[in-house]
Design a protein around this motif. Structure first.
Motif, PDB file in Angstrom:
ATOM      1  N   GLN A   1     -87.180  62.501  40.283  1.00 17.85           N
ATOM      2  CA  GLN A   1     -86.747  61.415  41.683  1.00 17.85           C
ATOM      3  C   GLN A   1     -86.941  63.143  43.019  1.00 17.85           C
ATOM      4  O   GLN A   1     -86.439  64.232  42.393  1.00 17.85           O
ATOM      5  N   GLU A   2     -87.988  63.282  43.635  1.00 18.43           N
ATOM      6  CA  GLU A   2     -88.200  63.992  44.859  1.00 18.43           C
ATOM      7  C   GLU A   2     -87.290  64.131  45.464  1.00 18.43           C
ATOM      8  O   GLU A   2     -86.896  62.510  46.315  1.00 18.43           O
ATOM      9  N   LYS A   3     -86.995  65.028  46.432  1.00 19.55           N
ATOM     10  CA  LYS A   3     -85.990  65.054  47.026  1.00 19.55           C
ATOM     11  C   LYS A   3     -86.360  64.865  48.639  1.00 19.55           C
ATOM     12  O   LYS A   3     -87.799  65.221  48.775  1.00 19.55           O
ATOM     13  N   ARG A   4     -85.683  64.089  49.750  1.00 16.41           N
ATOM     14  CA  ARG A   4     -86.221  63.562  50.456  1.00 16.41           C
ATOM     15  C   ARG A   4     -85.952  63.945  51.249  1.00 16.41           C
ATOM     16  O   ARG A   4     -84.240  64.301  51.906  1.00 16.41           O
ATOM     17  N   VAL A   5     -86.465  64.040  52.872  1.00 17.01           N
ATOM     18  CA  VAL A   5     -85.306  64.376  54.131  1.00 17.01           C
ATOM     19  C   VAL A   5     -84.340  63.478  54.492  1.00 17.01           C
ATOM     20  O   VAL A   5     -84.501  61.752  53.777  1.00 17.01           O
ATOM     21  N   THR A   6     -83.416  63.319  54.752  1.00 16.35           N
ATOM     22  CA  THR A   6     -81.718  62.441  54.318  1.00 16.35           C
ATOM     23  C   THR A   6     -81.888  62.461  56.389  1.00 16.35           C
ATOM     24  O   THR A   6     -82.301  63.028  56.983  1.00 16.35           O
ATOM     25  N   TRP A   7     -81.056  60.938  56.039  1.00 13.18           N
ATOM     26  CA  TRP A   7     -81.137  60.842  57.969  1.00 13.18           C
ATOM     27  C   TRP A   7     -80.018  62.469  58.616  1.00 13.18           C
ATOM     28  O   TRP A   7     -79.886  62.408  59.642  1.00 13.18           O
ATOM     29  N   ALA A   8     -78.998  62.932  57.750  1.00 11.66           N
ATOM     30  CA  ALA A   8     -77.984  63.422  58.675  1.00 11.66           C
ATOM     31  C   ALA A   8     -79.551  64.853  58.914  1.00 11.66           C
ATOM     32  O   ALA A   8     -79.104  65.104  60.789  1.00 11.66           O
ATOM     33  N   GLU A   9     -80.542  65.427  58.533  1.00 12.28           N
ATOM     34  CA  GLU A   9     -81.352  66.034  58.764  1.00 12.28           C
ATOM     35  C   GLU A   9     -82.025  65.482  60.220  1.00 12.28           C
ATOM     36  O   GLU A   9     -82.076  66.530  60.849  1.00 12.28           O
ATOM     37  N   LEU A  10     -82.657  64.244  60.457  1.00 15.75           N
ATOM     38  CA  LEU A  10     -83.115  63.401  61.181  1.00 15.75           C
ATOM     39  C   LEU A  10     -81.830  63.719  62.701  1.00 15.75           C
ATOM     40  O   LEU A  10     -82.600  64.650  63.287  1.00 15.75           O
TER      41      LEU A  10
END
Length: 380
Positions: free
Chosen positions: A4-13
């Motif tokens: 499963q690819e790592k996705r950008v998190t809400w914390a990063e956004l």
């Protein structure tokens, strides 16, 4: 590659919102002083801001930042970035210490959060920033005038040089390849958004004349065309190069931190010039405004030549040709109204995108993951 690819998190956004402010402030510095020394000073303060963002992105790539402790660490770095952004308008005057000390605090936090991930790699960007460039920026904040500029320029140069010098040691770090292109693409979106925001801000403060409204429309067309160049063609190629590279760091280092510094620097230059064009659409632009507008676009396009060579060892003929055309038009831009000059730039970018769409169409696969023609595919 993980299942499963790592996705950008809400914390990063959420963290990125700080850097929207920072990019706006850097663009403001450039808008206020178009001269070569002014552009150099804007670059000197942008590098630490960008490098703090890069360091946080690398941390998020190697760690689960949806955990409470990691999330709080990201927010703490974000607060330091916010103080840096607040200091920027007076960074070379009364707020130099705030700028330098905030950067050092951010780098000490990142050093603490990344220490385990870089165990056995003592010389790396996090140790260099915590113990060399952070103190240099803080000392520069205590100094005045040319001494401050010299210390900060030295710190920026060291920050940029360390990943190159430490490339062999850092090759052993196992970065997750799907996450990083998305993160750097988002930062580029921040810069493009600033160019649109700058156009709206300047236009809103002036009478809505037909020429000014036309300038806003052309400025938006330029921003859309710059977006198209990256996200329709190049973004997929970066993901492909990372997936198939034998050593991911050999693509990550030159293409992401270094390459995107060129992309974003070019966009910030265009944003600063766009404000001037909208302010005086029917006047002939000054030479420094034309240099930011056409030179910034040329830098943006030429950087694709650098990144494509790093990824595939092929020459990006169309984009380098368009960059050369922008430079050729630069001296002519001061002889026509600013609106006409920006319209000519928009025409170059639209023509580039139309030509690439035509030549790349028959090479694209249905998933649009490898849209560069004349590049031999590598098997993963």
């Amino acid at each position: 590659m993980p299942a499963q690819e790592k996705r950008v998190t809400w914390a990063e956004l959420f963290f990125d919102l700080v850097f929207v402010v920072a990019v706006t402030q850097v663009s403001g510095l450039l808008h206020d002083d178009h001269s070569w020394p002014g552009a150099a000073r804007a670059l000197v303060v942008f590098v630490p801001i960008y490098w703090a963002w890069v360091g946080t992105t690398m941390h998020a790539n190697l760690h689960d930042v949806d955990r409470t402790r990691a999330r709080l660490g990201v927010f703490a770095v974000g607060l330091c970035g916010l103080f840096m952004a607040l200091a920027l308008p007076e960074a070379y005057e009364s707020h130099g210490l705030l700028f330098g000390a905030s950067y050092w605090a951010a780098r000490l936090l990142l050093f603490a959060m990344m220490r385990r991930s870089y165990r056995g790699v003592g010389f790396n960007p996090f140790t260099a920033a915590a113990f060399v460039t952070g103190p240099l920026l803080t000392l520069g904040g205590l100094a005045d005038g040319d001494v401050r500029v010299a210390l900060w320029a030295l710190a920026a140069g060291v920050d940029l040089l360390v990943p190159f010098l430490a490339r062999r040691r850092m090759a052993r770090i196992a970065y997750e390849p799907s996450h990083l292109p998305e993160r750097f693409g988002l930062f580029l979106i921040i810069a493009l958004g600033e160019s649109v925001a700058e156009a709206c801000k300047v236009a809103a403060e002036q009478p809505a004349t037909p020429a000014r409204l036309a300038a806003v429309a052309v400025a938006f067309a330029v921003a859309c065309a710059l977006w198209w160049v990256y996200f329709v063609f190049a973004a997929g190629a970066i993901r492909y190069a990372l997936r198939t590279a034998e050593v991911a760091m050999e693509v990550i280092r030159p293409v992401l931190p270094y390459g995107h510094l060129g992309f974003i620097g070019g966009i910030i230059a265009v944003a600063a010039a766009t404000g001037e064009v909208i302010l005086h659409p029917l006047e002939h632009p000054r030479a420094d405004t034309a240099a930011l507008l056409f030179g910034g676009t040329a830098l943006y396009l030429a950087t694709f030549g650098y990144t494509r060579w790093q990824m595939f060892h092929t020459v990006s003929t169309t984009r380098l040709s368009a960059a050369a055309l922008c430079l050729a038009l630069l001296p002519l831009a001061t002889y026509v109204p600013a609106l006409a000059a920006m319209a000519a730039l928009a025409a170059v970018l639209v023509a580039l995108n139309a030509w690439e769409a035509r030549t790349a169409h028959r090479y694209e696969d249905p998933e649009r993951d490898f849209p560069y023609p004349n590049v031999e595919r590598r098997t993963a």
